[in-house]
Scaffold this active site. Structure first.
Site, PDB file in Angstrom:
ATOM      1  N   ASN A 122       0.833  -1.202   0.000  1.00  0.00           N
ATOM      2  CA  ASN A 122       0.000   0.000   0.000  1.00  0.00           C
ATOM      3  C   ASN A 122       0.871   1.256   0.000  1.00  0.00           C
ATOM      4  O   ASN A 122       1.956   1.295   0.569  1.00  0.00           O
ATOM      5  CB  ASN A 122      -1.015   0.006   1.162  1.00  0.00           C
ATOM      6  CG  ASN A 122      -0.400  -0.150   2.529  1.00  0.00           C
ATOM      7  OD1 ASN A 122       0.652  -0.754   2.692  1.00  0.00           O
ATOM      8  ND2 ASN A 122      -1.070   0.381   3.532  1.00  0.00           N
ATOM      9  N   ILE A 123       0.365   2.259  -0.708  1.00  0.00           N
ATOM     10  CA  ILE A 123       1.094   3.528  -0.864  1.00  0.00           C
ATOM     11  C   ILE A 123       0.130   4.644  -0.488  1.00  0.00           C
ATOM     12  O   ILE A 123      -0.800   4.953  -1.248  1.00  0.00           O
ATOM     13  CB  ILE A 123       1.570   3.712  -2.323  1.00  0.00           C
ATOM     14  CG1 ILE A 123       2.372   2.486  -2.801  1.00  0.00           C
ATOM     15  CG2 ILE A 123       2.393   4.993  -2.457  1.00  0.00           C
ATOM     16  CD1 ILE A 123       2.531   2.397  -4.314  1.00  0.00           C
ATOM     17  N   GLU A 124       0.335   5.201   0.698  1.00  0.00           N
ATOM     18  CA  GLU A 124      -0.593   6.240   1.172  1.00  0.00           C
ATOM     19  C   GLU A 124      -0.165   7.618   0.678  1.00  0.00           C
ATOM     20  O   GLU A 124       0.913   7.785   0.100  1.00  0.00           O
ATOM     21  CB  GLU A 124      -0.671   6.188   2.702  1.00  0.00           C
ATOM     22  CG  GLU A 124      -1.239   4.852   3.166  1.00  0.00           C
ATOM     23  CD  GLU A 124      -1.482   4.747   4.655  1.00  0.00           C
ATOM     24  OE1 GLU A 124      -1.003   5.614   5.416  1.00  0.00           O
ATOM     25  OE2 GLU A 124      -2.170   3.781   5.047  1.00  0.00           O
ATOM     26  N   CYS A 146      -4.076   0.716  -2.708  1.00  0.00           N
ATOM     27  CA  CYS A 146      -4.019  -0.524  -1.924  1.00  0.00           C
ATOM     28  C   CYS A 146      -2.955  -1.464  -2.487  1.00  0.00           C
ATOM     29  O   CYS A 146      -2.620  -1.411  -3.682  1.00  0.00           O
ATOM     30  CB  CYS A 146      -5.356  -1.249  -1.963  1.00  0.00           C
ATOM     31  SG  CYS A 146      -6.691  -0.397  -1.115  1.00  0.00           S
ATOM     32  N   GLU A 195      -3.173  -4.599  -3.169  1.00  0.00           N
ATOM     33  CA  GLU A 195      -3.679  -5.505  -4.210  1.00  0.00           C
ATOM     34  C   GLU A 195      -3.615  -4.847  -5.590  1.00  0.00           C
ATOM     35  O   GLU A 195      -3.189  -5.461  -6.564  1.00  0.00           O
ATOM     36  CB  GLU A 195      -5.140  -5.892  -3.918  1.00  0.00           C
ATOM     37  CG  GLU A 195      -5.342  -6.665  -2.632  1.00  0.00           C
ATOM     38  CD  GLU A 195      -5.625  -5.774  -1.430  1.00  0.00           C
ATOM     39  OE1 GLU A 195      -5.043  -4.670  -1.344  1.00  0.00           O
ATOM     40  OE2 GLU A 195      -6.424  -6.187  -0.584  1.00  0.00           O
ATOM     41  N   CYS A 210     -10.635  -4.556  -0.310  1.00  0.00           N
ATOM     42  CA  CYS A 210     -11.710  -3.559  -0.317  1.00  0.00           C
ATOM     43  C   CYS A 210     -12.526  -3.696  -1.611  1.00  0.00           C
ATOM     44  O   CYS A 210     -12.128  -4.391  -2.553  1.00  0.00           O
ATOM     45  CB  CYS A 210     -11.130  -2.152  -0.192  1.00  0.00           C
ATOM     46  SG  CYS A 210     -10.402  -1.521  -1.707  1.00  0.00           S
ATOM     47  N   CYS A 226     -10.719  -2.871  -4.910  1.00  0.00           N
ATOM     48  CA  CYS A 226      -9.760  -3.914  -5.309  1.00  0.00           C
ATOM     49  C   CYS A 226     -10.494  -5.150  -5.839  1.00  0.00           C
ATOM     50  O   CYS A 226     -10.030  -5.791  -6.781  1.00  0.00           O
ATOM     51  CB  CYS A 226      -8.855  -4.283  -4.142  1.00  0.00           C
ATOM     52  SG  CYS A 226      -7.637  -2.992  -3.787  1.00  0.00           S
TER      53      CYS A 226
HETATM   54  N1  THU Z   1      -5.453  -1.315   2.362  1.00  0.00           N
HETATM   55  C1  THU Z   1      -4.911  -2.145   1.416  1.00  0.00           C
HETATM   56  O1  THU Z   1      -3.765  -1.972   0.986  1.00  0.00           O
HETATM   57  N2  THU Z   1      -5.673  -3.178   0.980  1.00  0.00           N
HETATM   58  C2  THU Z   1      -6.946  -3.460   1.402  1.00  0.00           C
HETATM   59  O2  THU Z   1      -7.565  -4.381   0.910  1.00  0.00           O
HETATM   60  C3  THU Z   1      -7.555  -2.641   2.443  1.00  0.00           C
HETATM   61  C4  THU Z   1      -6.794  -1.455   2.862  1.00  0.00           C
HETATM   62  C5  THU Z   1      -4.633  -0.221   2.863  1.00  0.00           C
HETATM   63  C6  THU Z   1      -5.056   1.145   2.403  1.00  0.00           C
HETATM   64  C7  THU Z   1      -4.512   2.022   3.524  1.00  0.00           C
HETATM   65  O3  THU Z   1      -3.175   2.355   3.235  1.00  0.00           O
HETATM   66  C8  THU Z   1      -4.527   1.128   4.748  1.00  0.00           C
HETATM   67  O4  THU Z   1      -4.696  -0.189   4.275  1.00  0.00           O
HETATM   68  C9  THU Z   1      -5.637   1.453   5.726  1.00  0.00           C
HETATM   69  O5  THU Z   1      -6.859   1.514   5.111  1.00  0.00           O
END
Ligand code: THU
Length: 136
Positions: A47-49, A58, A60, A94, A97
């Site tokens: 994940n890359i915020e 996300c 995935e 999510c 995804c």
């Molecule tokens: N996140 C994912 O990478 N995949 C998911 O299926 C659910 C959420 C990440 C997004 C965000 O960086 C962190 O989890 C919290 O929501």
């Protein structure tokens, strides 16, 4: 199609490695994903915020982007994806995804930690029945 225990172990290991590369300064929730393609290759994502939270990618979808960059969008087909997190918490893919996964592997197996804290295994079709498909 099912994957072997050995393939699962390898995917989990690769997902754990990918997770260490996550950029998650806001949620502090690191996610790693490893994809096995029909061609037999493994690709990973994390994940890359972003400070503009809604721009977060996300793990995935990052893994799907990596797989397509290497195999091509018209060829790449998903066989399986393993998702892991740090801290270890339930994390099913999510909705966004699920829709993206459905584009590249309706029958693909998805492994994640379920609400019962056990490894849950479902197909993309089970995770997103009636996924949107563009037809003219
Ligand atoms: N996140 C994912 O990478 N995949 C998911 O299926 C659910 C959420 C990440 C997004 C965000 O960086 C962190 O989890 C919290 O929501």
């Amino acid at each position: 199609m099912e994957i072997s225990n050995q393939e699962f172990a390898l995917l989990k290991d690769k997902a754990q490695q990918a997770l260490t590369k996550a950029y998650a300064p806001y949620s502090k929730f690191r996610v790693g994903a490893a994809i096995l393609t029909d061609a037999g290759n493994i690709f990973t994502g994390c994940n890359i915020e972003n400070s503009s939270y809604g721009l977060t990618i996300c793990a995935e979808r990052a893994a799907v982007a990596c797989a397509i960059a290497h195999e091509g969008g018209d060829k790449m087909k998903l066989r399986a994806i393993v998702i892991v997190t740090d801290p270890e918490r339930p994390c099913s893919p999510c909705g966004a995804c699920r829709q993206v996964l459905s584009e590249f592997g309706w029958e693909a197996m998805v492994f994640f930690q379920g609400k019962d804290r056990k490894i849950t295994k479902l197909t993309v079709a089970e995770l997103l029945p009636e996924a949107f498909e563009f037809t003219i």
